[in-house]
Design a protein around this motif. Sequence first.
Motif, PDB file in Angstrom:
ATOM      1  N   SER A  82      31.868  30.803  16.086  1.00 23.00           N
ATOM      2  CA  SER A  82      32.055  31.242  17.337  1.00 23.00           C
ATOM      3  C   SER A  82      32.564  30.295  18.535  1.00 23.00           C
ATOM      4  CB  SER A  82      30.798  32.068  17.605  1.00 23.00           C
ATOM      5  OG  SER A  82      30.778  32.685  18.828  1.00 23.00           O
ATOM      6  N   LYS A 102      18.832  38.295  11.815  1.00 27.74           N
ATOM      7  CA  LYS A 102      19.566  37.681  10.681  1.00 27.74           C
ATOM      8  C   LYS A 102      20.988  37.248  11.131  1.00 27.74           C
ATOM      9  CE  LYS A 102      18.179  41.185   7.200  1.00 27.74           C
ATOM     10  NZ  LYS A 102      18.673  42.388   6.346  1.00 27.74           N
ATOM     11  N   THR A 103      21.428  37.454  12.392  1.00 26.39           N
ATOM     12  CA  THR A 103      22.667  36.917  12.888  1.00 26.39           C
ATOM     13  C   THR A 103      23.604  37.197  12.071  1.00 26.39           C
ATOM     14  OG1 THR A 103      21.404  35.387  14.220  1.00 26.39           O
ATOM     15  CG2 THR A 103      23.699  35.152  14.137  1.00 26.39           C
ATOM     16  N   VAL A 104      23.964  38.433  11.316  1.00 21.31           N
ATOM     17  CA  VAL A 104      25.000  38.685  10.317  1.00 21.31           C
ATOM     18  C   VAL A 104      26.560  38.638  11.332  1.00 21.31           C
ATOM     19  CG1 VAL A 104      26.085  40.572   9.094  1.00 21.31           C
ATOM     20  CG2 VAL A 104      23.661  40.261   8.737  1.00 21.31           C
ATOM     21  N   PHE A 105      26.312  39.017  12.520  1.00 23.29           N
ATOM     22  CA  PHE A 105      27.832  39.319  13.387  1.00 23.29           C
ATOM     23  C   PHE A 105      27.653  38.425  14.452  1.00 23.29           C
ATOM     24  CE2 PHE A 105      26.569  43.660  11.668  1.00 23.29           C
ATOM     25  CZ  PHE A 105      27.644  43.729  10.663  1.00 23.29           C
ATOM     26  N   GLU A 106      28.766  37.912  14.826  1.00 21.49           N
ATOM     27  CA  GLU A 106      28.761  37.127  16.227  1.00 21.49           C
ATOM     28  C   GLU A 106      30.417  37.264  16.503  1.00 21.49           C
ATOM     29  OE1 GLU A 106      28.229  36.219  18.930  1.00 21.49           O
ATOM     30  OE2 GLU A 106      26.912  35.082  18.506  1.00 21.49           O
ATOM     31  N   PHE A 107      30.741  37.148  17.843  1.00 22.77           N
ATOM     32  CA  PHE A 107      32.252  37.089  18.401  1.00 22.77           C
ATOM     33  C   PHE A 107      32.853  35.889  17.905  1.00 22.77           C
ATOM     34  CE2 PHE A 107      30.126  40.180  21.207  1.00 22.77           C
ATOM     35  CZ  PHE A 107      31.114  41.393  21.038  1.00 22.77           C
ATOM     36  N   VAL A 108      33.939  35.862  17.562  1.00 29.46           N
ATOM     37  CA  VAL A 108      34.818  34.739  17.323  1.00 29.46           C
ATOM     38  C   VAL A 108      36.036  34.679  18.011  1.00 29.46           C
ATOM     39  CG1 VAL A 108      33.601  34.011  15.391  1.00 29.46           C
ATOM     40  CG2 VAL A 108      35.793  35.402  15.200  1.00 29.46           C
ATOM     41  N   GLY A 109      36.741  34.013  18.551  1.00 28.76           N
ATOM     42  CA  GLY A 109      37.970  34.183  19.321  1.00 28.76           C
ATOM     43  C   GLY A 109      37.576  34.178  20.652  1.00 28.76           C
ATOM     44  N   LYS A 141      39.809  38.168  20.546  1.00 30.83           N
ATOM     45  CA  LYS A 141      38.382  38.271  20.359  1.00 30.83           C
ATOM     46  C   LYS A 141      38.036  39.179  19.078  1.00 30.83           C
ATOM     47  CE  LYS A 141      34.016  38.697  22.582  1.00 30.83           C
ATOM     48  NZ  LYS A 141      33.202  38.725  23.747  1.00 30.83           N
ATOM     49  N   ARG A 142      37.184  38.911  18.370  1.00 28.95           N
ATOM     50  CA  ARG A 142      36.802  39.798  16.963  1.00 28.95           C
ATOM     51  C   ARG A 142      35.449  39.594  16.670  1.00 28.95           C
ATOM     52  NH1 ARG A 142      37.483  38.126  11.946  1.00 28.95           N
ATOM     53  NH2 ARG A 142      38.082  35.820  11.790  1.00 28.95           N
ATOM     54  N   LEU A 198      34.220  45.993  20.670  1.00 27.82           N
ATOM     55  CA  LEU A 198      33.747  44.792  21.003  1.00 27.82           C
ATOM     56  C   LEU A 198      32.455  44.939  22.067  1.00 27.82           C
ATOM     57  CD1 LEU A 198      36.963  42.843  21.616  1.00 27.82           C
ATOM     58  CD2 LEU A 198      35.569  42.599  19.630  1.00 27.82           C
ATOM     59  N   ALA A 237      32.881  38.497  13.817  1.00 26.17           N
ATOM     60  CA  ALA A 237      32.803  37.952  12.522  1.00 26.17           C
ATOM     61  C   ALA A 237      31.581  38.285  11.936  1.00 26.17           C
ATOM     62  CB  ALA A 237      33.344  36.529  12.603  1.00 26.17           C
ATOM     63  N   VAL A 238      31.617  37.797  10.623  1.00 25.10           N
ATOM     64  CA  VAL A 238      30.431  38.010   9.815  1.00 25.10           C
ATOM     65  C   VAL A 238      29.860  36.515   9.512  1.00 25.10           C
ATOM     66  CG1 VAL A 238      30.731  40.202   9.044  1.00 25.10           C
ATOM     67  CG2 VAL A 238      31.499  38.337   7.557  1.00 25.10           C
ATOM     68  N   ASN A 239      28.665  36.308   9.161  1.00 24.00           N
ATOM     69  CA  ASN A 239      27.974  35.175   8.965  1.00 24.00           C
ATOM     70  C   ASN A 239      27.973  34.880   7.330  1.00 24.00           C
ATOM     71  OD1 ASN A 239      26.571  32.874   9.566  1.00 24.00           O
ATOM     72  ND2 ASN A 239      24.647  33.693   8.624  1.00 24.00           N
ATOM     73  N   ALA A 240      29.476  34.671   7.085  1.00 18.63           N
ATOM     74  CA  ALA A 240      29.877  34.193   5.541  1.00 18.63           C
ATOM     75  C   ALA A 240      31.061  33.271   5.706  1.00 18.63           C
ATOM     76  CB  ALA A 240      29.956  35.254   4.993  1.00 18.63           C
ATOM     77  N   ARG A 292      29.595  29.419  22.855  1.00 17.18           N
ATOM     78  CA  ARG A 292      31.031  29.727  23.654  1.00 17.18           C
ATOM     79  C   ARG A 292      31.161  29.938  25.008  1.00 17.18           C
ATOM     80  NH1 ARG A 292      33.625  33.677  20.701  1.00 17.18           N
ATOM     81  NH2 ARG A 292      34.298  34.733  22.308  1.00 17.18           N
ATOM     82  N   SER A 314      36.054  28.552  17.378  1.00 17.59           N
ATOM     83  CA  SER A 314      37.225  29.505  17.790  1.00 17.59           C
ATOM     84  C   SER A 314      37.481  29.639  19.164  1.00 17.59           C
ATOM     85  CB  SER A 314      36.987  30.870  17.119  1.00 17.59           C
ATOM     86  OG  SER A 314      35.863  31.771  17.503  1.00 17.59           O
ATOM     87  N   ARG A 349      26.028  29.798  10.529  1.00 21.31           N
ATOM     88  CA  ARG A 349      27.540  29.538  10.322  1.00 21.31           C
ATOM     89  C   ARG A 349      28.379  30.275  11.494  1.00 21.31           C
ATOM     90  NH1 ARG A 349      31.993  29.073   6.557  1.00 21.31           N
ATOM     91  NH2 ARG A 349      33.487  30.198   7.483  1.00 21.31           N
ATOM     92  N   VAL A 350      27.852  31.334  11.492  1.00 17.01           N
ATOM     93  CA  VAL A 350      28.885  32.457  12.362  1.00 17.01           C
ATOM     94  C   VAL A 350      28.894  31.884  13.927  1.00 17.01           C
ATOM     95  CG1 VAL A 350      27.503  34.375  12.764  1.00 17.01           C
ATOM     96  CG2 VAL A 350      30.135  34.472  12.527  1.00 17.01           C
TER      97      VAL A 350
END
Lengths: 604, 237
Positions: free
Chosen positions: A58, B163-170, B175-176, B149, B178-181, A354, A61, A53-54
């Motif tokens: 990504s 796991k891809t718990v984290f990814e950049f968004v914005g 930019k920050r 970052l 984000a977590v996979n939830a 992205r 956004s 999902r993230v």
Amino acid sequence: MSTNHKGAVRAICETYGNDRSRMMDIVRDVQAEFGCVDGEAMNAIASAVSGHRVEVESVVSFYSFLSNKPKGKVVIRLCDDIIDEMKGSGEVGDAFRKELGIDFGGTTPDGTISLEWTPCIGMCDQAPAALVNDTVVTDLTGDKARAMAKQLKADPNPAKLVKEFGDGNNAHDLVRAMVDNNIRQKGEVIFADMAPGSALEKALAMSPQEVIRDMKTSRLRGRGGAGFPTGLKWEFTRNAPGDKRYVLCNADEGEPGTFKDRVILTEKPELLIEGIAIAGYAIGSDTGIIYLRGEYAYLRPFLESKLSEMRDKKLLGKNILGKGFDFDIRIQMGAGAYVCGEETALISSLEGLRGDPKNRPPFPAQKGYMAQPTVVNNVETLCCVARILEKGPGWFANMGSKGSPGTKLLSISGDVRRPGVYEVPFGIGIKEMLKLCGAEDASAAQIGGASGTMVSPDGFGRTICYDDVATGGAVMVFGPQRDILDVATKFLDFFIEESCGYCTPCRVGNVLLKERMEKILAGKGEPSDLEYLRDLGETIKAASRCGLGQTSANPVLTTLANFRDAYTGRLKEAVDGKQPSFDIQAALSDSKTITGRASVHFTE
Amino acid sequence: MSDTITLTIDGKEITAKRGQTILQAADAAGIYIPRLCAHDDLSAHGSCRVCTVMVNGRPQAACTQSVADGMIVENESDQIRNIRRNLIDMLFVEGNHFCMFCEKSGNCELQALAYRFGITAPKYPYLYPQRELDASHPDIFIDRNRCILCGRCVRASRDVDGKTVFEFVGRGAEKRVAVNAEATLRDTKIALTDKAVDVCPVGAIIIKRVGYKVPVGQRLYDHEPIGSNIEKGAKKG
């Protein structure tokens, strides 16, 4: 989200074979259908493409035209680049605000219309302009904006805003745009006539190596701005190991002040398509992709029809011209991100990610799209390719100047009497160019868009070519009434907005540059600020990872070099040893409010 | 073709293996090139740019640029030191860093680099951004005020933990990580044993309830500057 809603999202994913690399198409379609890509849609997409999902979040956004929150059925995106501002976008914006009863960033209470600012949409010659969904409206005034807003409130159909069509193919049934081409000068390469298929036919009669040799002999260099020799790029790509090769046409022109590719796409699509096919033949590829900026979506149906006409004529598809060469082209839409014009960011975007630029090396010629050898060429470059094959490399090499053969399309806007597109020989003097477009009284010319060089009258004797003042084609002219520092600061706004944020210098440095420019504009600058700007600007330039950051400080660095007086005239010497920018009253105002009493420090 | 090549860093000739990055070759030769986003166990990212060096007169990130025979690398020039200092300054003012209150103090690579460069206060104005804090998880919290970052957590979670718990968004200044939830970290599959929890160079991803197990004064960079271990490697060799 209802089950239906989820089902519809899944169906969209299915259309693209649940292929993660087609994420741009998927999220664009979801956005078009539901007005946003919300959390539920992200979950549905992630599960359909076996991703996370993230990762979807990504992508969503990153692009300006995508959103995770609902927007109005109609989104008005008013262009706020410097040229549009000079031509009155402020007044137009006020008219929209008033008539719609919302501010920028807002949506009408009934959820019909959203209002937003957007960076350059490629219409500087008919500014102020706006995108209303995919419909372009040009030459706006306050009155026109009010009328538009009224009409949209009554009937939210942007297509109906177009009452008159522009010139040339803008009036074509599949375009129906009020956009004008404003071709002011035609040259021998791009705007001359060519019988469709004649270049490709010649290419297929040669070996791919011979085609590459012709490119080298012609000394063609990339028209996007960087100027890399095209033949060499093709040779690297052809010789790189890989299972498959790709030709990518960079139609993501987003440099503020450039619009020449828009005019090529409108008037010369066949020439472009032929150039792409020739590139494909030369490097041994069967797949071309045109990456078309989201702002030019109105041209897509027309371009698709041209592709299909070319297929009918056996100039695309299987066994082209009966010579056993298979090659086809698809169009990939962008979604509002200037950085995707950078070739590796364009590749990231095409891969469904992205639009972050990639690390180099490896270069795209070695490992590009899908990690395969890839050629990325600008629209204008590929048109040159077709003409070089048709007329011969010697014909091309003899035009222009010694180090820069051929012609160049310039899109000229700003304080000029005749804004539009000019095909000029390379090596043209800036003075001559200013005369051509009717700007003899210019006090500054920004050559190469926001990331280019701000030339002062002292530099008007210079020439436009790779060896002197290089450009991808954007020329913005500023008259004596303009504040050059204000212009440079405006360009920084653009880069801050469009930085991908991947690397530190570009993400943070441009924000800091702007802070200091604003300090100077506010009359609080000190002499030491100039060295601060130079040092910071040089750091951003040297340390940034891609071309955006490597050039974003140019407006500041080149105005510092060429318009020094505009800076020094506004600086204050700190005579009493105090910082003129520090306002102790303002700094203490919060604490005064909290404590409810005046501070006891000295007053003036 | 031999597998060993020769290059010079700051005038010193070193040998390297073909395919190594400049950063790897320098590490092996006992030459410290400052870095933040690079990590031995993770793929190169090239985002902090602190490892910028001059390669044959052109700036390059040492963590992503491969070595080549005869390459001339500058790592310690005034110009390079100035660029790095500016970048470190930028990372301080971009976030909200409170070294004196941070439980990572002494173990923080950003702080340690600032000490190594003699930075007592940034020369740029603080930007004071509004950043989110996520303390939802029972064992781990994220304080984005201190995030630089660098993407180490993103790469570790994706490539090492799978796991891809984290990814950049914005993008840009927005930019920050984000977590996979839909909501917060507690809704992800993150575990205390994840590499992603371990690699944060600053105090942005913190394990709860262990903050002061090692007292201040006995921490990683309390006595010797960051990079000393690499430089000591040279003396031995």
